[in-house]
Design a protein around this motif. Structure first.
Motif, mmCIF file in Angstrom:
data_model
loop_
_atom_site.group_PDB
_atom_site.id
_atom_site.type_symbol
_atom_site.label_atom_id
_atom_site.label_comp_id
_atom_site.label_asym_id
_atom_site.label_seq_id
_atom_site.Cartn_x
_atom_site.Cartn_y
_atom_site.Cartn_z
ATOM 1 N N THR A 373 -44.714 50.087 4.525
ATOM 2 C CA THR A 373 -45.129 48.901 3.655
ATOM 3 C C THR A 373 -45.592 49.374 2.386
ATOM 4 O OG1 THR A 373 -45.587 47.516 5.266
ATOM 5 C CG2 THR A 373 -46.851 47.097 3.292
ATOM 6 N N ARG A 528 -43.394 42.127 10.134
ATOM 7 C CA ARG A 528 -43.243 43.380 9.502
ATOM 8 C C ARG A 528 -43.069 44.719 10.069
ATOM 9 N NH1 ARG A 528 -48.828 43.083 6.231
ATOM 10 N NH2 ARG A 528 -48.845 45.210 6.334
ATOM 11 N N THR A 533 -41.049 46.923 4.079
ATOM 12 C CA THR A 533 -41.756 45.686 3.490
ATOM 13 C C THR A 533 -42.401 46.160 1.883
ATOM 14 O OG1 THR A 533 -42.483 45.004 5.617
ATOM 15 C CG2 THR A 533 -43.341 44.049 3.732
ATOM 16 N N THR A 542 -54.468 43.980 3.666
ATOM 17 C CA THR A 542 -52.884 44.215 3.459
ATOM 18 C C THR A 542 -52.762 45.729 2.511
ATOM 19 O OG1 THR A 542 -52.394 41.994 3.372
ATOM 20 C CG2 THR A 542 -50.699 43.217 2.721
#
Ligand code: ADP
Length: 588
Positions: A373, A528, A533, A542
């Protein structure tokens, strides 16, 4: 009646004829047959009048009863043909408009985002309604004009048969009308283009104003909005009046010319009949023919005006249809190579076509490793949304390259690229369709079981299943049947079903209520898992969990690293965290 038309008129009509009208050959044939019949029966009227008057004056009692019967038969037949003609013409015209609307819509849904953004949505919508209505009217009038030409030809034949000398006198007068007709036509076309533009602007201002209804009341902007609307309406009135004034001068002019023609013919006729050279029947028949012909002749005279208005609409529609998208596949583009979804921004620069002088992105480089991510953070206007939009090629980079699994995204097919990506935005987009369709559009052809699995994973199954018709319940415009959190879960189910290599996520800035929030976060975590991502992050949780944080400012990556490293560095990111730029609330 050949008129010198503006240069682009003929190609426009020819294109419409070739691309749209010719698709409906049987309808066109039907309209032509009915038209010929109408013209034929109309042309018989003067002859019937002449015959009856001559018989009356000759005291021919034997055939006298026949006259009313013939008149009834002819009018009946003409009425029937007229009905058929009107229906046939409209069914062709409406199909042509439908075809144009379809082409226009296809062009707009496939156009570059940048091209669509140039006009307000209401201006686009107006092309489908206002411009379409203009084209429909022009088309109807043009086809009716064929009927009028045939009628005039038929009546001319009648006149010729009744008295050829008079016929020549009447004909000599018509060409005088041509010059003003074409001159006015050009002016109307120009004015009409301006008017359609105004109509579009009006629609745009109105939708904007109604959409802002809440703010208008809260800030008491009613008077200001009224003034703005009044200005727009006044502009619209002026441009309409301009057209109407031009148009208004045409009919009286044609009427006056017609009057002169009729007077000249009657004077000549009267002189001839009084000197015993013609019959009362001929006289009456001829005058009748002239009078009957005056309506179609006038209609032909104003045809050019209507045609020019329609052409203004048509050229605006074709301008949109013909705009070539710039984001296209290279010839010989291949499918995106297999891979786990490594996304690389390599010195990416981007400048909006209509943006300010500064580039929206400049020298942006970072790598999102497969399954990891990457959080994009930065102040508003830093270029985060722009960076995300480049991945599915909503815009093309103006410098550098974006690569997915080693392939420059400009070298692969658009379908394979976009199939590999799912986008989840701040506002969940729900179409006015069933719950099933709203999820299944993530991967067309998905089965009921697959859709339900995705819905379960996104915590959307429970509320969809209990709707009145379950998954087949229509969710209403903008998903009005669902709460905010439910809408997000439906859009997450759609993304899950798509099973993309890469997930683009624009995180919601505000937290939902605790229960919804927890469910949405769980669904997001499932989505995810194992996917690359790119997230525009607004939550502290996050960014903290992200594998890489890219802190952006004015289109550049100012710093990159993990939460700990960047906090340590004490730069932009640390400042953002300190000033509480991120939503802290953890779900309960
Ligand atoms: P962020 O998502 O970080 O808030 P954006 O990517 O939306 O930033 O915007 C980056 C820059 O590009 C801003 O200066 C913005 O004004 C400009 N911009 C964004 N969208 C457009 C557009 N459609 N046309 C012109 N300029 C735009």
């Amino acid at each position: 009646m050949a008129k010198p038309l503006p240069a682009s008129t003929v190609p426009l009509i020819r294109r419409l004829w070739r691309e749209q009208v010719l698709r409906h050959r049987s309808g066109v044939a039907m309209a032509l047959v009915c038209t010929a019949l109408v013209a034929g029966f109309t042309a018989l009227y003067p002859v019937v009048i002449q015959q009856s008057f001559d018989r009356f004056t000759a005291n021919d009692t034997e055939t006298l009863w026949l006259v009313p019967v013939v008149i009834i038969i002819i009018t009946m037949a003409k009425s029937l043909a007229q009905f058929g003609q009107a229906v046939a013409i409209q069914s062709v015209v409406l199909r042509v408009i439908e075809g144009l609307q379809g082409d226009l819509f296809r062009a707009l849904t496939r156009a570059d985002l940048a091209a669509v953004g140039r006009d307000a949505p209401a201006r686009h919508a107006a092309r489908f309604t206002v411009d379409a209505a203009m084209i429909r009217e022009a088309l109807t009038k043009s086809i009716n004009a064929i009927a009028d030409v045939l009628t005039v030809v038929g009546l001319a034949a009648s006149m010729l048969w009744l008295d050829w000398q008079l016929f020549l006198i009447a004909m000599a007068l018509y060409p005088i009308a041509i010059l003003p007709i074409t001159r006015l036509g050009k002016r109307i076309r120009r004015a009409s283009g301006g008017m359609q533009q105004r109509m579009g602007e009006t629609a745009a201002v109105l939708t904007e104003s109604f959409a802002a209804a809440r703010v208008v009341r809260a800030y008491r902007l009613e008077a200001q909005e009224e003034a703005r609307a009044a200005r727009i309406f006044a502009g619209l009135r002026e441009s309409l009046l301009h057209i109407q004034r031009t148009r208004a001068s045409l009919d009286p002019m044609l009427e006056a010319l017609g009057g002169i023609a009729v007077a000249a013919v009657i004077a000549f006729l009267g002189w001839r009949v009084s000197s015993g050279a013609g019959t009362i029947g001929e006289f009456t028949g001829f005058v009748a023919a002239l009078l009957i012909a005056s309506r179609p002749v006038r209609a032909l005279g104003s045809l050019n005006a209507a045609l020019q208005e329609g052409l203004a609409g048509l050229s605006s529609v074709y301008a949109v249809i013909d705009e070539r998208p710039r984001i296209v596949e290279k010839p010989g583009a291949v499918a995106l190579p297999e891979g786990k979804g490594r996304v690389e921004f390599d010195g990416v620069g981007f400048r909006y076509e209509q943006g300010n002088a500064d580039a929206a992105l400049e020298g942006l480089s970072f790598v999102a490793e497969p399954g990891r991510t990457v959080a994009l953070v930065g102040p508003s206007g830093a270029g985060k949304s722009t960076a995300l939009a480049l991945v599915p090629r909503l815009h093309d980079v103006t410098a550098g390259a974006v690569r997915i699994d080693g392939a420059d995204i400009r070298d692969v097919t658009l379908a394979s690229l976009r199939d590999a990506i799912a986008y989840v935005g701040q506002d969940a987009v729900i179409f006015d369709d069933t719950g099933f369709a709203n999820i299944a559009c993530g991967r067309p052809g998905a089965s009921q079981a697959e859709v339900e699995d995705a819905a379960r994973a996104a915590a959307a199954h429970e509320f969809l299943a209990v709707l009145p018709q379950g998954y087949q319940t229509v969710l209403g415009t903008g998903g009005s049947r669902l709460s905010g959190g439910q809408k997000q879960r439906v859009s997450l189910a759609r993304a899950l079903l798509r099973n993309p290599r890469i997930l683009l996520l624009d995180e919601a800035t505000s937290a939902l209520d605790a229960e919804n929030e927890a469910l949405v976060q769980q669904a997001l975590a499932r989505l995810r898992a194992g996917r690359t991502t790119l997230v525009i992050a607004h939550r502290l949780s996050t960014v903290r969990d992200a594998d890489l944080i890219v802190a952006m400012d004015r289109g550049r990556a100012v710093e990159q690293g993990s939460h700990a490293a960047l906090m340590e560095a004490g730069g932009l990111y640390a400042r953002l965290v300190r000033t509480q730029a991120f939503v802290e609330a953890e779900p309960a």
